[in-house]
Design a protein around this motif. Structure first.
Motif, PDB file in Angstrom:
ATOM      1  N   LEU A  87      32.498  30.064  51.130  1.00 48.81           N
ATOM      2  CA  LEU A  87      31.267  30.793  51.399  1.00 48.81           C
ATOM      3  C   LEU A  87      30.152  30.200  50.558  1.00 48.81           C
ATOM      4  O   LEU A  87      30.278  30.107  49.329  1.00 48.81           O
ATOM      5  CB  LEU A  87      31.418  32.275  51.039  1.00 48.81           C
ATOM      6  CG  LEU A  87      32.076  33.222  52.038  1.00 48.81           C
ATOM      7  CD1 LEU A  87      32.197  34.609  51.425  1.00 48.81           C
ATOM      8  CD2 LEU A  87      31.293  33.287  53.334  1.00 48.81           C
ATOM      9  N   VAL A  88      29.077  29.802  51.188  1.00 46.82           N
ATOM     10  CA  VAL A  88      27.874  29.364  50.492  1.00 46.82           C
ATOM     11  C   VAL A  88      26.900  30.537  50.489  1.00 46.82           C
ATOM     12  O   VAL A  88      26.671  31.162  51.516  1.00 46.82           O
ATOM     13  CB  VAL A  88      27.249  28.149  51.194  1.00 46.82           C
ATOM     14  CG1 VAL A  88      25.985  27.704  50.474  1.00 46.82           C
ATOM     15  CG2 VAL A  88      28.252  27.004  51.268  1.00 46.82           C
ATOM     16  N   ARG A  89      26.350  30.854  49.321  1.00 44.94           N
ATOM     17  CA  ARG A  89      25.532  32.040  49.104  1.00 44.94           C
ATOM     18  C   ARG A  89      26.288  33.327  49.454  1.00 44.94           C
ATOM     19  O   ARG A  89      25.842  34.121  50.303  1.00 44.94           O
ATOM     20  CB  ARG A  89      24.224  31.982  49.914  1.00 44.94           C
ATOM     21  CG  ARG A  89      23.345  30.812  49.559  1.00 44.94           C
ATOM     22  CD  ARG A  89      22.052  30.806  50.382  1.00 44.94           C
ATOM     23  NE  ARG A  89      21.550  29.444  50.430  1.00 44.94           N
ATOM     24  CZ  ARG A  89      21.897  28.569  51.372  1.00 44.94           C
ATOM     25  NH1 ARG A  89      22.702  28.918  52.342  1.00 44.94           N
ATOM     26  NH2 ARG A  89      21.427  27.349  51.331  1.00 44.94           N
ATOM     27  N   PRO A  90      27.424  33.572  48.848  1.00 48.29           N
ATOM     28  CA  PRO A  90      28.213  34.770  49.189  1.00 48.29           C
ATOM     29  C   PRO A  90      27.454  36.071  48.949  1.00 48.29           C
ATOM     30  O   PRO A  90      27.719  37.076  49.612  1.00 48.29           O
ATOM     31  CB  PRO A  90      29.442  34.656  48.284  1.00 48.29           C
ATOM     32  CG  PRO A  90      29.024  33.762  47.155  1.00 48.29           C
ATOM     33  CD  PRO A  90      28.064  32.789  47.766  1.00 48.29           C
ATOM     34  N   MET A  91      26.495  36.053  48.007  1.00 45.42           N
ATOM     35  CA  MET A  91      25.757  37.275  47.695  1.00 45.42           C
ATOM     36  C   MET A  91      24.862  37.710  48.841  1.00 45.42           C
ATOM     37  O   MET A  91      24.419  38.860  48.897  1.00 45.42           O
ATOM     38  CB  MET A  91      24.923  37.076  46.417  1.00 45.42           C
ATOM     39  CG  MET A  91      23.776  36.096  46.550  1.00 45.42           C
ATOM     40  SD  MET A  91      24.332  34.377  46.636  1.00 45.42           S
ATOM     41  CE  MET A  91      22.752  33.511  46.513  1.00 45.42           C
ATOM     42  N   ALA A  92      24.605  36.812  49.812  1.00 45.45           N
ATOM     43  CA  ALA A  92      23.752  37.146  50.956  1.00 45.45           C
ATOM     44  C   ALA A  92      24.558  37.567  52.172  1.00 45.45           C
ATOM     45  O   ALA A  92      24.003  37.726  53.261  1.00 45.45           O
ATOM     46  CB  ALA A  92      22.875  35.940  51.314  1.00 45.45           C
ATOM     47  N   LEU A  93      25.864  37.785  52.002  1.00 45.04           N
ATOM     48  CA  LEU A  93      26.740  38.057  53.145  1.00 45.04           C
ATOM     49  C   LEU A  93      26.291  39.287  53.932  1.00 45.04           C
ATOM     50  O   LEU A  93      26.391  39.313  55.162  1.00 45.04           O
ATOM     51  CB  LEU A  93      28.178  38.243  52.663  1.00 45.04           C
ATOM     52  CG  LEU A  93      29.270  38.355  53.733  1.00 45.04           C
ATOM     53  CD1 LEU A  93      29.291  37.114  54.614  1.00 45.04           C
ATOM     54  CD2 LEU A  93      30.635  38.562  53.094  1.00 45.04           C
TER      55      LEU A  93
END
Length: 332
Positions: A87-93
């Motif tokens: 996951l790239v940028r998991p905080m934006a999921l």
């Protein structure tokens, strides 16, 4: 270079192919999913200054996002096997700003490495995973039922559930586009959450594209000349990310021979998901080979990337990312 367990590597490619936007990504942010995370500087010079690599000339957006975007790696259980994901940028999921982009690699069984430049899309989470039998995922013996179109569709459903992806956009490259279509057509629980789909370099008939490619090989005079003209047109041949993908490709359910009978069903009802069909100007997946997609979707547009071939993402990364950003943003 890629070697063992996960992470990022930032490495200058010593001018080997600093001729494209893709090279910028590698000078500042070479992705390594097979080696421990290592960060070493690129050329360290201000873009445009004397001695600066041409691969430091790309827009700052790509360099920033490719080099500094946080990532999370893990594995998902799919039946008796596990599949690797990143996951790239998991905080934006779960961000309200933009739904995640789920990326499906080609082959079958050519892992995700060559698609890592899609990490440069704007602001949204990007999910990569290696399908069964290749890359960092499990490789059961040939002949298991999971090595099939239906098995691949079921695995995608389980990956989305396991990672916690809800609303999302799909992007499939080559075989990955076929998988995206079959996933949507199957109409499983996750398919209803797909906001849009990008089919990149994906044919509507495997037999047709094999026949057309055979003609192009004859016209080119050799397989090497064919690949240079219609697979990847970057000077110097296949770039490192593509070489890495092929070096970790599978062999149990591989290539067009695994899906040689697949073609679009003309009797199938068109899908409601908005679709974008991308191909390179010199792609061996010809205009004729993608024409059928317009009948497969209620809303379908197409775009040809000038000067590119089958790996248009690697040949004109900036243009490819801008097209994907613009299309997906319309359906967030």
């Amino acid at each position: 270079q890629m070697g063992g367990a996960g992470g990022w590597q930032v490495a200058c490619q010593r001018h080997r192919w600093c001729h494209s936007a893709m090279a910028v990504l590698l000078c500042v942010a070479q992705v390594s999913a097979f080696a421990p995370g290592v960060v070493t500087p690129g050329c360290g010079k201000k873009p445009g200054s004397p001695g600066a690599h041409r691969c430091c000339q790309a827009p700052a957006r790509i360099r920033w996002q490719m080099g500094l975007a946080p990532t999370k790696e893990g594995s998902v259980s799919v039946g008796d096997h596990t599949l690797w994901y990143r996951l790239v940028r998991p905080m934006a999921l779960s961000s309200q700003k933009g739904s995640p982009l789920v990326v499906l690699h080609g082959g079958p069984q050519v892992p995700s490495d060559y698609l890592f430049p899609l990490s440069g899309v704007e602001y949204r989470t990007v999910l990569f995973y290696d399908q069964l039998g290749c890359g960092r995922s499990d490789t059961p013996a040939a002949g298991v039922a999971e090595y099939s179109v239906a098995g691949s569709v079921a695995a995608l459903e389980q990956v989305l559930a396991g990672v916690g992806v809800r609303d999302f956009h799909l992007l499939g490259q080559s075989w990955g586009g076929i998988l995206a279509y079959e996933f949507l057509r199957a109409g499983g629980p996750a398919a209803a959450k797909c906001r849009s789909v990008v089919l990149a370099n994906s044919p509507t008939s495997v037999r047709q594209v094999e026949e057309e490619a055979g003609v192009l090989v004859e016209q080119a005079g050799s397989m090497e000349a064919f690949q240079a003209a219609h697979e990847c047109r970057l000077p110097g041949g296949r770039p490192p990310l593509l070489l890495d993908a092929y070096s970790h490709a599978g062999s149990t359910w591989r290539g067009t021979t695994a899906i040689s009978d697949w073609c679009l069903d003309p009797a199938a009802a068109p899908l409601a998901v908005p679709a974008l069909v991308l191909r390179g100007e010199h792609d061996f997946v010809s205009d004729a080979a993608v024409a059928g997609w317009t009948e497969a979707f209620e809303r379908c547009r197409s775009k040809v990337l000038a000067g590119c071939s089958h790996h248009a993402l690697l040949e004109d990364t900036q243009e490819f990312l801008e097209i994907v950003d613009g299309f997906t943003a319309q359906y967030d």
